[in-house]
Design an enzyme around this catalytic site. Sequence first.
Site, short mmCIF file in Angstrom:
data_model
loop_
_atom_site.label_atom_id
_atom_site.label_comp_id
_atom_site.label_asym_id
_atom_site.label_seq_id
_atom_site.Cartn_x
_atom_site.Cartn_y
_atom_site.Cartn_z
N HIS A 6 -10.33 -11.95 22.79
CA HIS A 6 -10.32 -11.24 24.07
C HIS A 6 -9.90 -12.15 25.23
CE1 HIS A 6 -11.56 -8.29 27.13
NE2 HIS A 6 -11.56 -7.40 26.14
N HIS A 27 -7.05 -5.77 19.01
CA HIS A 27 -7.40 -6.06 20.41
C HIS A 27 -7.50 -7.57 20.63
CE1 HIS A 27 -8.57 -4.85 24.35
NE2 HIS A 27 -9.86 -5.19 24.26
N HIS A 54 -15.92 1.55 25.39
CA HIS A 54 -16.20 0.31 24.67
C HIS A 54 -17.39 0.50 23.74
CE1 HIS A 54 -13.95 -0.95 28.25
NE2 HIS A 54 -13.58 -2.02 27.56
N ASP A 64 -12.99 -0.09 22.59
CA ASP A 64 -12.53 -1.47 22.53
C ASP A 64 -13.68 -2.44 22.25
OD1 ASP A 64 -10.09 -0.48 23.24
OD2 ASP A 64 -9.86 -1.69 25.05
#
Length: 281
Positions: A158, A154, A248, A103
């Site tokens: 964020h 995503h 990540h 991510d």
Amino acid sequence: MKHDQIPAERRTFLRLALALGAATAVRMIAADPAGTPTRPGGEPPAPAAGPPARAQAGPGSYRLRPMTSGTPPRFRPAPPPVRTRPFEEMPGLGSDAMVLSFDDGPDPRYTPDILATLRRYDVRAMFFVCGEMAADNRDLLREMSDDGHVVGNHSWSHPLIPKLPRGAIRDELGSTSEVVERTLGVPPLWYRAPYGAWNRNSFEIGAALGMEPMAWTVDTLDWTEPGTDTIVRRVEKGAAPGVVVLSHDAGGNRSQSVAALRRYLPALLEKGYRPTVPRRS
């Protein structure tokens, strides 16, 4: 219809519908139309400690635990009815398969090393990219695609999705899908909510954009920088057919994530696991 590319006419229609605020969603419960999904028994997902969100998310951000029941048995671009829970595992990929996912990227400091390790072992993974990162690193998006990885959505910046109105969610998801499509020629078919924080608005809007929601089974918690040994141990302990591993490649110092992948990936292969990705069909 074929899933490898949404027809231009449908994309145009969906974007128009989104612009008018008329998402192509099924009927939802009338009460609390923007509420977060609940666990069996009516309790909302329990919050857990997490990294600070980017500035756009505002104060008080937190990471929600992934939902743990109701995983749909199939996966495909989202037609009605709209899902109310994300996928947490991919059991249909085979008895020896599992999914590695990353991510927050792409980040030129860490993503190239992760791509190089995956390439060395001929393994495919899923990358859930943030639009603001993808827009500045389109070459890495192309490298992901050229290597056969799945590029997912995503959000743009964020944020904590349940705190946003519908229009802002449309902007976050739609803008990122647009960057991916303009760069790779096809829009993303999967999306992951930042912090694992979903609500009905995000499920509806994601479906209207032709995407399925993807959570995870094994959280490495690599964003806490717990040490390479700890990350490796969490992946190896959680390895099982169909699991989705969360790591990540951006959002902070990800050198431990890079080093851990170099260790646990060959170990998984030696144990007979086959890291792979859901394919377009």
